[in-house]
Design an enzyme around this catalytic site. Sequence first.
Site, PDB file in Angstrom:
ATOM      1  N   ARG A 135     -17.050 -27.986 -25.375  1.00  0.00           N
ATOM      2  CA  ARG A 135     -17.096 -27.610 -23.844  1.00  0.00           C
ATOM      3  C   ARG A 135     -18.063 -28.752 -23.266  1.00  0.00           C
ATOM      4  O   ARG A 135     -17.980 -29.024 -21.970  1.00  0.00           O
ATOM      5  CB  ARG A 135     -17.572 -26.149 -23.867  1.00  0.00           C
ATOM      6  CG  ARG A 135     -16.423 -25.238 -24.305  1.00  0.00           C
ATOM      7  CD  ARG A 135     -15.318 -25.384 -23.427  1.00  0.00           C
ATOM      8  NE  ARG A 135     -14.313 -24.257 -23.895  1.00  0.00           N
ATOM      9  CZ  ARG A 135     -12.937 -24.651 -23.713  1.00  0.00           C
ATOM     10  NH1 ARG A 135     -12.500 -25.422 -22.798  1.00  0.00           N
ATOM     11  NH2 ARG A 135     -12.004 -23.689 -24.167  1.00  0.00           N
ATOM     12  N   GLU A 138     -16.231 -31.721 -23.111  1.00  0.00           N
ATOM     13  CA  GLU A 138     -15.075 -31.621 -21.946  1.00  0.00           C
ATOM     14  C   GLU A 138     -15.848 -31.575 -20.718  1.00  0.00           C
ATOM     15  O   GLU A 138     -14.930 -32.416 -19.594  1.00  0.00           O
ATOM     16  CB  GLU A 138     -14.538 -30.075 -22.188  1.00  0.00           C
ATOM     17  CG  GLU A 138     -13.218 -29.927 -21.270  1.00  0.00           C
ATOM     18  CD  GLU A 138     -12.795 -28.508 -21.503  1.00  0.00           C
ATOM     19  OE1 GLU A 138     -11.468 -28.428 -21.576  1.00  0.00           O
ATOM     20  OE2 GLU A 138     -13.540 -27.553 -21.794  1.00  0.00           O
ATOM     21  N   SER A 161     -28.514 -45.097 -19.446  1.00  0.00           N
ATOM     22  CA  SER A 161     -29.014 -45.355 -20.649  1.00  0.00           C
ATOM     23  C   SER A 161     -29.027 -44.336 -21.465  1.00  0.00           C
ATOM     24  O   SER A 161     -29.432 -43.127 -21.158  1.00  0.00           O
ATOM     25  CB  SER A 161     -30.481 -46.055 -20.764  1.00  0.00           C
ATOM     26  OG  SER A 161     -30.706 -45.946 -22.011  1.00  0.00           O
TER      27      SER A 161
END
Length: 277
Positions: A135, A138, A161
Site C-alpha cells: 500500500r 501503491e 536522494s
Amino acid sequence: QVQGPPRRCAYGQPGRAPLNPARSKPLPEMAEVPPAKRARTGGSVAADEKAALVARLLAAKDASGKTFDEIAKALGLTNAYTANLFFNQAQLKPDRVDMLKAAVPGISCEDLAAMQRAPMRSFDPAILQEPAVYRTYEAITHYGEAIKALINEQCGDGIMSAIDIFMDVGTTTGTHGEKRVVITMNGKFLPHTQQVAADNTAARAALLRLRAGSASATGSPGPCRCHGRRALRLVRLPAAGVVGSQDPCRFARRASCCVHPAIGAAFQARLSDVQAK
C-alpha cells in the site's frame, strides 16, 4: 570440534574460537568472512547469513523489551534508520556502538561487528505481497507523476536522494478520532547535471595518464600501449590544459579503448580546433 584458547571480544566478553583439528588453526566465523568472499561461496549463503543476523538482532530487541522508538531515542537516530539497522539495511557507525550495546545488551559483540560493515542492501521482491508495504508502494506510484511535477516546480529538474535522507514514521489523530500514519521523507534534492565536456575530470585524467606512461611525452614517437599498432605523437592543448594524441591509433577514437577511454568525438573536435589554429 577442538576448542582453542579463550579470546575476548571488543566488549570484554570471553569466548572460544573453534579449531579445525586437521590444521589446528581457528576457523573464521562467517560474520568475519569478507562479504565479497561470502558471496562466492554459494548462491544463497550471503542471503542466509543476513537472514540469520537479522533474526538474532530482532530476538535481542525483543529480549530488551524496547520499541524501535525507544532504541532510536537512546541512539539519537530516526526510528526508520534505527529499524533499518536491525534489518541489516544500514551501517552502524562507530560512535553509536556503545549506545546500542547499552540499549540492547543482548546483541553479541560479533553481531555488533557485523553491523558495522557496509551491508549488502537488498530486498526480496516478495515483500510487495505484504499489504503494509504494497500500500505504501501503491501510494508512491499512484502519486508518482504529481510528486515529480511538484519537485520539478519547487526545486528544478532532479530527484530526491534516497541516501542523504531522513525518514521517520509516526502517527497522528484524525478529526474523527482515528489513528493515522505519518511517513516523513526529508531527502536532499539532487539536480540532473549538464554534462559539460570541459568539466569531465575523468577524461582529463586519462589523457594525463597517457602522457605520463608514453615514451613520446617529450614529442618523440612512442607506441600505443594498448594495441601497439601505430606510433603516437603527443601534443599539449594549452586551452584545455590536457595532453592528447595528434596521431592516435585507429582504436583510440573508440571510447572503450583501454588506454584512451576519453578520446572520442568530443576530444577529436577539440583537437581539430587546436590544429586549425
